[in-house]
Design an enzyme around this catalytic site. Structure first.
Site, PDB file in Angstrom:
ATOM      1  N   SER A 223      44.294  43.415  24.348  1.00  0.00           N
ATOM      2  CA  SER A 223      45.531  43.704  25.044  1.00  0.00           C
ATOM      3  C   SER A 223      46.207  44.898  24.373  1.00  0.00           C
ATOM      4  O   SER A 223      45.626  45.967  24.278  1.00  0.00           O
ATOM      5  CB  SER A 223      46.433  42.471  25.079  1.00  0.00           C
ATOM      6  OG  SER A 223      47.521  42.676  25.950  1.00  0.00           O
TER       7      SER A 223
ATOM      8  N   ASP B   4      28.735  38.249  45.553  1.00  0.00           N
ATOM      9  CA  ASP B   4      28.166  37.426  44.483  1.00  0.00           C
ATOM     10  C   ASP B   4      26.676  37.656  44.305  1.00  0.00           C
ATOM     11  O   ASP B   4      26.172  37.796  43.186  1.00  0.00           O
ATOM     12  CB  ASP B   4      28.453  35.951  44.787  1.00  0.00           C
ATOM     13  CG  ASP B   4      28.042  35.013  43.658  1.00  0.00           C
ATOM     14  OD1 ASP B   4      27.564  35.502  42.624  1.00  0.00           O
ATOM     15  OD2 ASP B   4      28.217  33.796  43.811  1.00  0.00           O
TER      16      ASP B   4
ATOM     17  N   ASP C   9      40.738  40.669  34.971  1.00  0.00           N
ATOM     18  CA  ASP C   9      41.969  40.896  34.216  1.00  0.00           C
ATOM     19  C   ASP C   9      43.090  41.210  35.194  1.00  0.00           C
ATOM     20  O   ASP C   9      42.992  42.150  35.996  1.00  0.00           O
ATOM     21  CB  ASP C   9      41.783  42.050  33.227  1.00  0.00           C
ATOM     22  CG  ASP C   9      42.930  42.152  32.238  1.00  0.00           C
ATOM     23  OD1 ASP C   9      44.094  42.160  32.675  1.00  0.00           O
ATOM     24  OD2 ASP C   9      42.667  42.244  31.021  1.00  0.00           O
TER      25      ASP C   9
ATOM     26  N   GLY D 270      51.102  42.288  23.450  1.00  0.00           N
ATOM     27  CA  GLY D 270      52.341  42.515  24.180  1.00  0.00           C
ATOM     28  C   GLY D 270      53.099  43.682  23.581  1.00  0.00           C
ATOM     29  O   GLY D 270      52.549  44.738  23.289  1.00  0.00           O
TER      30      GLY D 270
ATOM     31  N   ASP E 258      25.828  32.827  42.076  1.00  0.00           N
ATOM     32  CA  ASP E 258      26.109  31.868  41.018  1.00  0.00           C
ATOM     33  C   ASP E 258      27.584  31.823  40.617  1.00  0.00           C
ATOM     34  O   ASP E 258      27.942  31.196  39.622  1.00  0.00           O
ATOM     35  CB  ASP E 258      25.274  32.201  39.771  1.00  0.00           C
ATOM     36  CG  ASP E 258      25.498  33.624  39.282  1.00  0.00           C
ATOM     37  OD1 ASP E 258      26.234  34.380  39.940  1.00  0.00           O
ATOM     38  OD2 ASP E 258      24.928  33.992  38.238  1.00  0.00           O
TER      39      ASP E 258
ATOM     40  N   LEU F 236      21.500  36.770  42.421  1.00  0.00           N
ATOM     41  CA  LEU F 236      21.727  35.329  42.345  1.00  0.00           C
ATOM     42  C   LEU F 236      23.172  35.026  42.724  1.00  0.00           C
ATOM     43  O   LEU F 236      24.106  35.595  42.160  1.00  0.00           O
ATOM     44  CB  LEU F 236      21.463  34.822  40.920  1.00  0.00           C
ATOM     45  CG  LEU F 236      21.656  33.317  40.684  1.00  0.00           C
ATOM     46  CD1 LEU F 236      20.609  32.515  41.449  1.00  0.00           C
ATOM     47  CD2 LEU F 236      21.584  33.000  39.190  1.00  0.00           C
TER      48      LEU F 236
ATOM     49  N   HIS G  19      42.697  38.120  31.456  1.00  0.00           N
ATOM     50  CA  HIS G  19      43.150  38.975  30.364  1.00  0.00           C
ATOM     51  C   HIS G  19      42.830  38.361  29.007  1.00  0.00           C
ATOM     52  O   HIS G  19      43.405  37.346  28.621  1.00  0.00           O
ATOM     53  CB  HIS G  19      44.645  39.225  30.492  1.00  0.00           C
ATOM     54  CG  HIS G  19      45.170  40.223  29.518  1.00  0.00           C
ATOM     55  ND1 HIS G  19      44.700  41.514  29.449  1.00  0.00           N
ATOM     56  CD2 HIS G  19      46.114  40.127  28.547  1.00  0.00           C
ATOM     57  CE1 HIS G  19      45.339  42.169  28.497  1.00  0.00           C
ATOM     58  NE2 HIS G  19      46.200  41.342  27.934  1.00  0.00           N
TER      59      HIS G  19
ATOM     60  N   ASP H 108      23.622  40.841  42.557  1.00  0.00           N
ATOM     61  CA  ASP H 108      22.831  40.930  41.321  1.00  0.00           C
ATOM     62  C   ASP H 108      21.565  40.083  41.386  1.00  0.00           C
ATOM     63  O   ASP H 108      20.868  39.929  40.377  1.00  0.00           O
ATOM     64  CB  ASP H 108      23.679  40.508  40.123  1.00  0.00           C
ATOM     65  CG  ASP H 108      24.263  39.105  40.286  1.00  0.00           C
ATOM     66  OD1 ASP H 108      23.787  38.342  41.146  1.00  0.00           O
ATOM     67  OD2 ASP H 108      25.200  38.762  39.541  1.00  0.00           O
TER      68      ASP H 108
END
Length: 547
Positions: free
Chosen positions: A209, A287, A443, A123, A294, A292, A480, A290
């Site tokens: 971060s 999804d 993120d 932060g 999953d 698959l 994140h 790639d």
């Protein structure tokens, strides 16, 4: 190292001591046997600009988090006997009569492995977290328990990690941007030499971060200080983050209903059903790219999802988005642009985390009134007002002000020049250092394509040495610095040590999940992605890192 600080260290050690240190590079232990007495003696070893308030031996045992700190998750780690040092560098009275100083905490294990680790912050810093070397995403023992000497800093001010008011002070801005890293690194290494009789054989920086930003800044501002750096989910384009979050507020207001006073109710811009709808559509389209289906979108670069595919043909229902919602969501995920079409910060990747409470907390908040409580509205906006605008402008209102992205870029460029971790030239660092950068594809605050643009610019500016010294890993589904529907547990500290000390570059890093039992996946260095090759769908061994 500043000239002042370097001269002070040379004076304090003397030429004979410096020569002796140079004669034992790589030694895991110096000729000084650390004891309780040598620990307390560090209180008298301070330089004129350094106040050491604590120098005490801590016996081996379970770590107890200080009162007032965040709750301890799981069993507390067992720490070795170590010397705990707390101090302040350059204490002063600054703008508005506020007291400033660069606080640091250093922990020195009696059984030292010869390694030094700088623990990154989070932060807006302002707090002195225990320097035990907790490694983000690891799940393993902290670095102190592995034998590292560990230091951390509050970055030159006290407050909370969401308090940006220190940005009214010129020096505090500089300390937060990079100077505290420099000063604390030099002081920690000096105290290490004093305590052990030898300096560290290897120096590492690990953070996530803001700690990830600090890692990148260390490679760019302090290229001779660290042999290995792990920069997780880095707030890299820091000056542009606050601008992007203020821009998000103005953009989201178009899709939000208004209260009686005409203020946008951000939490109602998208319902949870709307976000679940988007998540399902993203998975349906991307999804299996790639090999698959999953729940993990590994081949994210081939995912060309656009929310216009969900626009209602007639009126708004739970199974579609309104035209305004689709347009606003697309703009949020694209991020602010300059007038000539360049990204300021972004774009963001469509991933499973868009339906998470973390994404809602960042962009929408939960307030059912016109008083927003999203992270964009308090953390991001205050970063911009106090720390990133020059001069600071605490009253600046993104909804009331008539502004353009290009105008705001001119106002943040001064702080960006000292605090952003996006300098592409690593010609010195790449000669001897190694760096791992990673980011969660879900993120809610940090953009993976933004980091990759820097990586590609770095390779172009630094050449093959840069390509050989820095590797980037995207983590599908991860929010994140952890969490999400992701394989968010992986051991980056071991990976960077192995790369630095044994020359074994990480071609893939096996990751498991904190939320999905029994699943593992390989994390692949950019531009490779994990592709399913057959076999156990839950096992990392069934995937290969390929283009």
């Amino acid at each position: 190292m500043s000239i002042r600080h370097g001269f002070a260290i040379a004076t304090a050690l003397g030429g004979t001591a410096l020569a002796a240190l140079a004669a034992i590079p790589g030694a895991a232990q110096g000729d000084t046997v650390p004891t309780a007495a040598s620990c307390t003696a560090l209180a008298q070893a301070a330089l004129p600009n350094v106040e050491i308030g604590t120098a005490e031996l801590v016996p081996a045992g379970p770590f107890t988090r200080p009162a007032g700190g965040p709750p301890q998750a799981g069993e507390p780690p067992v720490l070795p006997a170590h010397c705990l040092v707390r101090g302040t560098i350059d204490r002063r009275i600054g703008f508005g009569g506020r007291e400033f100083g660069i606080g640091f905490e250093l922990r020195l294990p009696l059984e030292w492995n010869g390694r030094f680790l700088f623990q990154g912050g989070g932060g807006l810093d302002g707090v002195l977290n225990p320097s035990i070397g907790a490694v983000a995403n690891s799940g393993g023992p902290p670095a102190l328990a592995r034998g590292f000497a560990v230091v951390g800093t509050d970055s030159g001010h006290t407050g909370s990690i969401v308090d940006a008011s220190f940005g009214l002070d010129q020096q505090a801005r500089t300390d937060y941007a990079y100077n505290a890293l420099d000063e604390v690194t030099q002081e920690a290494k000096r105290l290490i030499r004093h305590f052990y009789g030898a300096g560290p054989a290897y120096s590492y920086f690990v953070g996530c971060s803001n700690g990830g930003r600090q890692g990148l800044v260390a490679s760019q501002h302090l290229p001779l200080e660290f042999d290995g750096i792990v920069a997780g989910d880095p707030a890299q384009g820091f000056s542009r983050l606050g601008l992007g979050e203020a821009w998000n507020m103005r953009t989201l207001a178009r899709a939000a209903p208004r209260d009686a006073d005409g203020r946008p109710i951000y939490a109602r811009a998208f319902s949870q059903g709307d976000l679940d709808l988007v998540k399902g559509a993203v998975l349906n389209q991307c999804d299996a790219l790639d090999g698959l289906a999953d729940g993990f979108i590994n081949d994210w670069r081939s995912c060309s999802f656009h929310p216009r595919t969900l626009v209602c043909e007639r009126g708004k229902t739970e199974s579609c988005l309104s035209p305004v919602q689709a347009e606003v969501l697309h703009e949020l995920m694209t991020g602010p642009m300059t007038a000539d079409g360049r990204h300021v910060y972004g774009p963001f990747t469509y991933d499973t985390g868009i339906a998470s409470s973390a994404w809602r907390g960042m962009r929408l908040g939960t307030s059912e009134t016109g008083q927003p409580n999203s992270a964009d509205s308090f953390l991001g906006l205050n970063m911009l007002r106090y720390l990133q605008l020059t001069p600071p402008d605490p009253a600046w209102d993104p909804l009331a002000a008539d502004w353009t992205v290009d105008q705001m870029l001119a106002r943040i460029r001064y702080q960006g020049g000292i605090g952003d971790g996006d300098n592409p030239l690593l010609s010195t660092y790449a000669l001897r250092g190694k760096m791992i950068v990673y980011n969660g594809l879900s993120d809610q605050g940090m953009s993976t394509p933004e980091i990759i643009r820097w990586h590609e610019a770095m390779v172009a500016a630094t050449g093959q040495a840069g390509a050989d010294a820095v590797r980037f890993f995207a983590v599908p589904g991860m929010l994140h610095c952890g969490g999400g529907e992701a394989t968010d547990r992986f051991e980056m500290l071991d990976a960077i040590v192995d790369w630095v000390e044994h020359g074994r570059a990480p071609d893939r890093i096996e990751a498991t999940s904190s939320t999905i039992p029994g699943v593992s996946r390989p994390l692949c260095p950019h531009p490779l992605v994990a592709r399913y090759k057959g076999g156990d769908r839950n096992a990392a061994s069934s995937f290969a890192c390929e283009a």
